[in-house]
Structures are given as structure tokens and as C-alpha cells.
Design an enzyme around this catalytic site. Structure first.
Site, PDB file in Angstrom:
ATOM      1  N   ASN A 212       0.842  -1.203   0.000  1.00 41.07           N
ATOM      2  CA  ASN A 212       0.000   0.000   0.000  1.00 41.07           C
ATOM      3  C   ASN A 212       0.873   1.247   0.000  1.00 41.07           C
ATOM      4  OD1 ASN A 212       0.590   0.810   2.843  1.00 41.07           O
ATOM      5  ND2 ASN A 212      -0.354  -1.181   3.246  1.00 41.07           N
ATOM      6  N   LYS A 291       8.128 -17.745 -10.333  1.00 41.98           N
ATOM      7  CA  LYS A 291       7.490 -16.541 -10.889  1.00 41.98           C
ATOM      8  C   LYS A 291       6.280 -16.928 -11.761  1.00 41.98           C
ATOM      9  CE  LYS A 291       8.490 -12.564 -13.718  1.00 41.98           C
ATOM     10  NZ  LYS A 291       9.384 -12.024 -14.730  1.00 41.98           N
ATOM     11  N   PRO A 307      -3.230 -11.643  10.604  1.00 42.14           N
ATOM     12  CA  PRO A 307      -3.573 -11.398  12.014  1.00 42.14           C
ATOM     13  C   PRO A 307      -3.679  -9.898  12.268  1.00 42.14           C
ATOM     14  CG  PRO A 307      -1.284 -12.119  11.803  1.00 42.14           C
ATOM     15  CD  PRO A 307      -1.894 -12.235  10.443  1.00 42.14           C
ATOM     16  N   ILE A 309      -2.682  -7.211  14.356  1.00 37.82           N
ATOM     17  CA  ILE A 309      -1.630  -7.024  15.361  1.00 37.82           C
ATOM     18  C   ILE A 309      -2.137  -6.169  16.518  1.00 37.82           C
ATOM     19  CG2 ILE A 309       0.721  -6.169  15.731  1.00 37.82           C
ATOM     20  CD1 ILE A 309       1.129  -6.587  12.663  1.00 37.82           C
ATOM     21  N   LYS A 339     -13.952   1.400  15.902  1.00 34.93           N
ATOM     22  CA  LYS A 339     -12.687   0.651  15.953  1.00 34.93           C
ATOM     23  C   LYS A 339     -12.095   0.670  17.365  1.00 34.93           C
ATOM     24  CE  LYS A 339     -10.796   0.940  12.002  1.00 34.93           C
ATOM     25  NZ  LYS A 339     -10.062   1.453  10.843  1.00 34.93           N
ATOM     26  N   LYS A 343     -11.721  -3.019  19.024  1.00 38.12           N
ATOM     27  CA  LYS A 343     -10.381  -3.557  19.320  1.00 38.12           C
ATOM     28  C   LYS A 343      -9.967  -3.313  20.777  1.00 38.12           C
ATOM     29  CE  LYS A 343      -8.755  -2.982  14.551  1.00 38.12           C
ATOM     30  NZ  LYS A 343      -7.572  -2.980  13.681  1.00 38.12           N
TER      31      LYS A 343
HETATM   32  O1  C5P Z   1      -8.857  -2.246  11.222  1.00 38.74           O
HETATM   33  P1  C5P Z   1      -7.926  -1.254  10.609  1.00 38.74           P
HETATM   34  O2  C5P Z   1      -6.896  -1.892   9.718  1.00 38.74           O
HETATM   35  O3  C5P Z   1      -8.592  -0.093   9.947  1.00 38.74           O
HETATM   36  O4  C5P Z   1      -7.163  -0.627  11.856  1.00 38.74           O
HETATM   37  C1  C5P Z   1      -6.075   0.216  11.713  1.00 38.74           C
HETATM   38  C2  C5P Z   1      -5.200   0.085  12.903  1.00 38.74           C
HETATM   39  O5  C5P Z   1      -4.958  -1.306  13.173  1.00 38.74           O
HETATM   40  C3  C5P Z   1      -3.825   0.694  12.705  1.00 38.74           C
HETATM   41  O6  C5P Z   1      -3.382   1.157  13.969  1.00 38.74           O
HETATM   42  C4  C5P Z   1      -2.999  -0.492  12.231  1.00 38.74           C
HETATM   43  O7  C5P Z   1      -1.633  -0.319  12.548  1.00 38.74           O
HETATM   44  C5  C5P Z   1      -3.601  -1.634  12.994  1.00 38.74           C
HETATM   45  N1  C5P Z   1      -3.592  -2.938  12.303  1.00 38.74           N
HETATM   46  C6  C5P Z   1      -2.775  -3.948  12.772  1.00 38.74           C
HETATM   47  N2  C5P Z   1      -2.784  -5.167  12.168  1.00 38.74           N
HETATM   48  C7  C5P Z   1      -3.588  -5.429  11.108  1.00 38.74           C
HETATM   49  C8  C5P Z   1      -4.410  -4.411  10.622  1.00 38.74           C
HETATM   50  C9  C5P Z   1      -4.382  -3.169  11.235  1.00 38.74           C
HETATM   51  O8  C5P Z   1      -2.045  -3.739  13.743  1.00 38.74           O
HETATM   52  N3  C5P Z   1      -3.562  -6.614  10.548  1.00 38.74           N
END
Ligand code: C5P
Length: 407
Positions: A212, A291, A307, A309, A339, A343
Site C-alpha cells: 500500500n 514466478k 492477524p 496485530i 474501531k 479492538k
Molecule cells: O482495522 P484497521 O486496519 O482499519 O485498523 C487500523 C489500525 O490497526 C492501525 O493502527 C494499524 O496499525 C492496525 N492494524 C494492525 N494489524 C492489522 C491491521 C491493522 O495492527 N492486521
């Protein structure tokens, strides 16, 4: 006994060509006594008044003098040195040095460091009274002060040249006293902070990946601001093209899975976690070993969730004070609040992203919420916003840990 506010503060002490350079030796001794780390940088003229060996012995570090010293540059390059400093203190500052600083010269190591550093600069002038009173010097002082450079002194009295008047360098004890007053107790002194930053790369085959637009700038700016606030910082970073801030432990990862593993291995040892990385939400289910060939008109890539994180950190036991980011293109407030709750975060920083906003830009605007409160941090550079966010985090973190201790 009051704790020294100079404890572990990094002071780059510039010494320029003035007879008062002999007082720098005493200044170094007092700074070290107060707990500061001192790196001396001398101009060629300063080395004619006092020997580098003296200042080296007192500071406990090799004195830097030459911009083109290959060995010294290899150990710590001048840009790194510029970043290392919490303060640049120039004592004594000669009339010539004031003039060079005013016009932004980079004709020796010290002048270059002043240009390259974002640390506050403090000048402690020392010169003959006529030189100090000269319109050229008056003008230089006014311009430098206008730029936010601090000028301390000079004191009045007997001068080395036999004259009386303004131009004496402030006494070392007074300089150290003023620095103590300036150095607020670090907000996050001794606190362990882990920050994720940058994008992740999810392998499609050995040469391709999904990623991204995250530049990592916000996470890196947060790492620097946390470090400046006295924290012990670990930065778990996806692939970015940024120089890590000095004094920060950097762990480089590629994929979401690797980031998850590195973070979870350290979560028990951290007090504050800030998830600023743009972690991929999905990853190819099985990256191709060879490839992929373009022999088919259409192919399908099967993806699986990575996952989360941030959620995993928030669910850990014991858990750190957990801060997440919400980058949204629409319904920012509603999604961010959802969110935060889902979370179970302690805080979330929300920003709007889209073309020209958020990712890959220098500027940003943050709106921060926590259970029971919110604050708009406004629009500013990522560096400035990072400072404001770290301040807010330390405020909330302080309140929560006090509440826990009493509860
Ligand atoms: O759910 P979303 O991706 O929008 O949440 C964004 C937040 O979650 C950010 O702080 C991002 O660093 C964290 N995040 C993460 N692991 C993921 C997806 C998002 O730590 N797999």
C-alpha cells in the site's frame, strides 16, 4: 535531592575561537557532573586556544573538528551527529561564528551541524566589547534571535584584552543552571514504547507483492518524538525509504505475519504500543514458489486475512497502553469510534486519507479519541503532530497508570 534535568540529555557543545574557550573545559566537567552526555565540536580557531586533548579527556568522547575526517565520519556521520543532539550549545560563540550562522554558512563542521540539526541552538557569546557593540554583530544577534536561537549573555566586566564592558562569556555554573531550568523532566523518561510503521509486503510470487501507499513517515516521526520525550523506543518497521531516528531500536520486517511475530515477542516488555503501520489486511493464501507466467488471460489470487496485530496487543495480558490509527476515506468519526471499541484500545488517532491526504504526504490532520474523551490535534506537519500525539499519550498513560495504582 532534586534529580538533575540534564540526566542523559545529549549536548553537542560547540567551541569556537575565543580566549574564553578555556572555560569550556570547566563547562564540560559540570555538564557531565549533571549527568549530560557531551559531544564536543571545535572550530579550527578554537583549537588554537585550548587543546582538543583536554576537552576530549573531560567529555569522554573524541572531539570532532573536521567535516572531512573520514574515520570520524565513518563512526558517526555529521548528519547522524546533528540528529543525535538534544541541544546544540555553543560556548564560547565568537563574533565570526555568529556571522557565519546568520548567513547559513556550512564552511566547517560546527556550522554545518547547526544547519543540519533541528535541535534548539543556544549561543553563549564571548568577544571584545567593541566587537559585541558593533552594528554588524548587533544585526546578526537580532536576526538569530528572530529565528528562535537563544542567546545567553554576555556578561559585563573585565575582559581578557584589558578592557571593561559587555562581552564576557557567562560562567559555566550559570550556563548549566540555565540548561537545567530549560530541560523539563522528560515526559516518558524510562517508559518502553513499541511502534509499528510503514506498509507490509505480501508475497504473490518470488518477485511480486501486494502493498500500500504508506510512507512510514508518521510512525518514524512518532518514534523520534517518543525518543525525544525520553522513552526507550522499539520501531518495528515495514519496508520504507526513511532513515531511522537515532537512539531507536529498529526491527525490519516485510510481511504482516513477520510484523505480528516480532511485535508479539516483545509485547510483554512494553508499556505503550502504537500501531502506526498500514498492515495488509489480506495476504495471498499460498505465494507461488516460481514466478507466475502470463500464459492465461485471467487468473485469480486467493487471499486470506492477516492477524490483526493491534487487536492482539490489546488482548494480551498484561497489556500495554494501546494506541491505534484509523485511516478512513469516509465517515471518519463513526468508524474510528467503532474501531476503538471493537479492538478495545486505550486511544485511537483518526485521519482522513485519499488522494493528496494522509499517505505519502508531509502534512496530516489528526483527531484523537479514547473511551470518554476526544481531542482535535489540528493540521500540521507529521513531525509536529507526532509531538502533540506523544504529549497526549503520555498524559493519558500517566492518568491510567495512576488510576491502576490506586485502584
Ligand atoms: O482495522 P484497521 O486496519 O482499519 O485498523 C487500523 C489500525 O490497526 C492501525 O493502527 C494499524 O496499525 C492496525 N492494524 C494492525 N494489524 C492489522 C491491521 C491493522 O495492527 N492486521
Amino acid at each position: 535531592m532534586e534529580i538533575s534535568r540534564l540526566q542523559r540529555r545529549r549536548i553537542l557543545l560547540g567551541v569556537t575561537g575565543s580566549i574564553a574557550a578555556y572555560k569550556s573545559a570547566e563547562l564540560i566537567r559540570r555538564l557531565r557532573q549533571a549527568g549530560a552526555e557531551v559531544q564536543v565540536v571545535m572550530t579550527p580557531a578554537a583549537a588554537r586556544f585550548v587543546t582538543p586533548l583536554t576537552l576530549q579527556a573531560l567529555s569522554g568522547r573524541p572531539v570532532r573538528r573536521d567535516l572531512f575526517d573520514v574515520a570520524a565520519e565513518a563512526a558517526m556521520g555529521h548528519i547522524e551527529l546533528a540528529r543525535w543532539a538534544d541541544w546544540i550549545l555553543i560556548a564560547p560563540a565568537s563574533a565570526d561564528f555568529l556571522a557565519r550562522l546568520r548567513i547559513g554558512r556550512a564552511d566547517d563542521l560546527l556550522a554545518t551541524l547547526c544547519l543540519a540539526s533541528e535541535a534548539p541552538v543556544i549561543l553563549v557569546p564571548a568577544m571584545n566589547r567593541a566587537m559585541w557593540r558593533h552594528p554588524a554583530t548587533r544585526d546578526n544577534v537580532a536576526v538569530l534571535e528572530g529565528r528562535g536561537v537563544e542567546i545567553w549573555g554576555p556578561a559585563s566586566g573585565a575582559q581578557a584584552c584589558g578592557e571593561e564592558g559587555p562581552g564576557r562569556m557567562l560562567e559555566p555554573a550559570e550556563i548549566v543552571g540555565r540548561l537545567q531550568a530549560l530541560g523539563k523532566a522528560p515526559l516518558l523518561g524510562g517508559v518502553k514504547v513499541m511502534i509499528t510503521a510503514g506498509p507490509t509486503r505480501e508475497a504473490v510470487d518470488p518477485v511480486r507483492f501486494l502493498s500500500n501507499r504508506s510512507s512510514g513517515r508518521m510512525g518514524y516521526a512518532l518514534a523520534q518524538a517518543a525518543r525525544e520525550a525520553g522513552a526507550e523506543v522499539t520501531l518495528v518497521s515495514g519496508p520504507v525509504s526513511l532513515e531511522p531516528p537515532s537512539g531507536v531500536e529498529v526491527i525490519r520486517v516485510e510481511s504482516a505475519q513477520q510484523m505480528y511475530r516480532q511485535v508479539m515477542a516483545r509485547v510483554g516488555r512494553c508499556d505503550i504500543f502504537i500501531g502506526a503501520a498500514a498492515v495488509a489486511d489480506y495476504t495471498p493464501i499460498r505465494p507461488a514458489v516460481a514466478k507466475l507466467k502470463k500464459d492465461q488471460a485471467r487468473i485469480t489470487l486467493e487471499l486470506v486475512r492477516t492477524p490483526d496485530i493491534l487487536a492482539a496487543v490489546a488482548a494480551a495480558s498484561p497489556r500495554p497502553f494501546t494506541v491505534g490509527f484509523a485511516a478512513e476515506t469516509e465517515r471518519l468519526h463513526e468508524y474510528a469510534r467503532a474501531k476503538l471499541d471493537r479492538k478495545r484500545l486505550d486511544m485511537i488517532a483518526a485521519n482522513r486519507v485519499g488522494p493528496g491526504r494522509g499517505f505519502e504526504t508531509e502534512d496530516n490532520a489528526l483527531w484523537v479519541l479514547w473511551p470518554g474523551g476526544e481531542r482535535d490535534l489540528g493540521r500540521a506537519s507529521k513531525r509536529e503532530l507526532a509531538r502533540r500525539l506523544i504529549e497526549l499519550i503520555s498524559e493519558r498513560y500517566g492518568q491510567e497508570s495512576r488510576a491502576e495504582n490506586s485502584g
